[in-house]
Design an enzyme around this catalytic site. Sequence first.
Site, PDB file in Angstrom:
ATOM      1  N   GLY A  12       0.478  -0.835  -0.228  1.00  0.00           N
ATOM      2  CA  GLY A  12      -0.186   0.314  -0.167  1.00  0.00           C
ATOM      3  C   GLY A  12       1.012   1.202   0.141  1.00  0.00           C
ATOM      4  N   ASP A  13       0.429   2.570   0.182  1.00  0.00           N
ATOM      5  CA  ASP A  13       1.361   3.801  -0.089  1.00  0.00           C
ATOM      6  C   ASP A  13       1.715   4.014  -0.949  1.00  0.00           C
ATOM      7  OD1 ASP A  13      -0.014   4.385   1.708  1.00  0.00           O
ATOM      8  OD2 ASP A  13       0.895   3.136   2.997  1.00  0.00           O
ATOM      9  N   LYS A  16      -0.433   5.113  -5.595  1.00  0.00           N
ATOM     10  CA  LYS A  16      -1.679   4.851  -6.847  1.00  0.00           C
ATOM     11  C   LYS A  16      -2.710   6.033  -7.225  1.00  0.00           C
ATOM     12  CE  LYS A  16      -2.844   2.030  -3.719  1.00  0.00           C
ATOM     13  NZ  LYS A  16      -2.336   1.800  -2.929  1.00  0.00           N
ATOM     14  N   GLY A  40      -5.775   5.941   2.045  1.00  0.00           N
ATOM     15  CA  GLY A  40      -5.898   7.471   1.636  1.00  0.00           C
ATOM     16  C   GLY A  40      -4.484   7.291   0.368  1.00  0.00           C
ATOM     17  N   HIS A  41      -5.392   8.208  -0.417  1.00  0.00           N
ATOM     18  CA  HIS A  41      -5.033   8.454  -1.920  1.00  0.00           C
ATOM     19  C   HIS A  41      -4.393   9.684  -2.200  1.00  0.00           C
ATOM     20  CE1 HIS A  41      -6.909   4.067  -3.417  1.00  0.00           C
ATOM     21  NE2 HIS A  41      -6.153   4.550  -2.347  1.00  0.00           N
ATOM     22  N   GLN A 223      -5.135  -0.829  -0.810  1.00  0.00           N
ATOM     23  CA  GLN A 223      -3.894  -1.393   0.102  1.00  0.00           C
ATOM     24  C   GLN A 223      -3.010  -1.463  -1.770  1.00  0.00           C
ATOM     25  OE1 GLN A 223      -7.437  -1.765   1.393  1.00  0.00           O
ATOM     26  NE2 GLN A 223      -6.910   0.477   1.962  1.00  0.00           N
TER      27      GLN A 223
HETATM   28  P1  IMP Z   1      -6.330  -2.828   7.525  1.00  0.00           P
HETATM   29  O1  IMP Z   1      -7.344  -2.675   6.985  1.00  0.00           O
HETATM   30  O2  IMP Z   1      -7.205  -1.564   8.981  1.00  0.00           O
HETATM   31  O3  IMP Z   1      -7.745  -3.786   8.745  1.00  0.00           O
HETATM   32  O4  IMP Z   1      -6.106  -3.068   8.163  1.00  0.00           O
HETATM   33  C1  IMP Z   1      -4.378  -3.646   7.670  1.00  0.00           C
HETATM   34  C2  IMP Z   1      -3.555  -3.900   7.514  1.00  0.00           C
HETATM   35  O5  IMP Z   1      -3.058  -3.607   6.436  1.00  0.00           O
HETATM   36  C3  IMP Z   1      -2.516  -3.184   8.644  1.00  0.00           C
HETATM   37  O6  IMP Z   1      -1.060  -3.189   8.733  1.00  0.00           O
HETATM   38  C4  IMP Z   1      -2.578  -1.732   7.456  1.00  0.00           C
HETATM   39  O7  IMP Z   1      -1.901  -0.127   8.726  1.00  0.00           O
HETATM   40  C5  IMP Z   1      -2.134  -1.981   6.704  1.00  0.00           C
HETATM   41  N1  IMP Z   1      -3.148  -1.868   5.784  1.00  0.00           N
HETATM   42  C6  IMP Z   1      -4.147  -0.818   5.527  1.00  0.00           C
HETATM   43  N2  IMP Z   1      -4.833   0.019   4.873  1.00  0.00           N
HETATM   44  C7  IMP Z   1      -3.700   1.081   4.392  1.00  0.00           C
HETATM   45  C8  IMP Z   1      -3.350   1.424   2.990  1.00  0.00           C
HETATM   46  O8  IMP Z   1      -3.932   1.741   2.746  1.00  0.00           O
HETATM   47  N3  IMP Z   1      -2.041   1.227   3.402  1.00  0.00           N
HETATM   48  C9  IMP Z   1      -1.216   1.133   3.794  1.00  0.00           C
HETATM   49  N4  IMP Z   1      -1.375  -0.072   4.661  1.00  0.00           N
HETATM   50  C10 IMP Z   1      -2.777   0.002   4.637  1.00  0.00           C
END
Ligand code: IMP
Length: 423
Positions: A12-13, A16, A40-41, A223
Amino acid sequence: MAVIAIVGSQWGDEGKGKIIDTLAEKADIVVRFSGGDNAGHTVINPYGEFRLHLIPSGIFYPQTTCIIGSGVVVNPAILLQEITEIQAYDVDVSRLILSDRAHLIMPYHILLDKAEEKRRGQAMIGTTCRGIGPAFADKAARIGIRAGDLLDDNSFYHHLKSVLDIKNEILTKIYNIAPVSLEKTYEQYRDYGKQLAPIIQETSTILHKGLANNDSILLEGAQGALLDLDFGTYPYVTSSSPLAGAGAVGSGLGPKEINHVIGVFKAYNTRVGEGPMPTELKGEFGDLMREKGHEYGATTARPRRCGWFDAVAARFSIQLNSCDATALTHLDVLDSLSTIKICTSYQVNREILNYFPSKASLLKQCQPIYEELPGWQTSTRNIHSFQQLPAKALAYIARLEELSGCPIKFISTGPRREQVIRR
Ligand code: IMP
């Protein structure tokens, strides 16, 4: 025209939002197909700087219909807040549509996400605490509440009551937390429903009409592949699929409709939350990358863990997604370095691994084997054509292509719209 999926290919991050913003210029429809407001885009354009959690990044183009697909879990409060925020910048949101099949994040999902993380203690996942996991769990358990349910007060009330009967038992008896009020939640979500009613629609039909019309459609991933529920570093993953295949399921298109897949990679690796990351740099060097790349989560502001590009993981992501092209972002973050490393394989004890292991416990033991390349030590920020990039940057890009097995078609050298080189 074509259907293109744009997907995160690390943790993720990857940037995108910016690549989607660039490509959405020519898109008729942009669809978010998975995740929720854990994403968070970041998009920087003539309107300003935005962190979009739910609204597709195509919203800034007047011709683009933006759909929040059935595969997304939606917190209506966050969606309404995001709509208000971008309207304040005179962005027209009349082309935003929310799938009636999209599941809703309810107050008990957020309470449970936080309580479950606390209960895990040392074994925490490091979720964003946005209620994502519990909302997808309810969807799979067939007790979720969907956006379309808000359009019928009576059935919504009875559905909410039956779910709250169970959730309040769990909240009070297992986690010792105050129960969620049925009446308050009902009134609150009824109000959200009234506000969102004009945009709640059946969206698969809209997409199929678009196909018949030869529209250009972008599927916006959230993600990254290594957070995929099946193929990521389980259990340190998110609760939906960020893969291109989910782009079909989460939007309502058939899998054969996707013509191209662009995997987005950073020129190095980052991860936020817990779980293994073989190339993580823990000392000064990781800190330097974090500061140069402004590596703080767009949703939670948590510092991101930083490390070298992992070509083993990249090959895996490219296979999982059927990428036919990639976008490389944040190249400028490496501008000042004298040497740059790429992880080409892993070592565990005496064994060399050329694949991404399925067990997080094995991945934790993997020691990266690096190849070292010379850095270019000059700014790439204002370069607009591929040929003008420094020779050593071109060599780095060529090596990444060779190791990952996919051509790099976009190179981003800064946060602004014009800082993208197309090949
Ligand atoms: P959840 O999606 O909030 O359940 O988090 C599960 C895992 O995915 C954690 O390690 C979060 O930090 C990671 N995660 C969820 N969404 C993002 C994203 O948009 N960018 C980076 N990491 C993410």
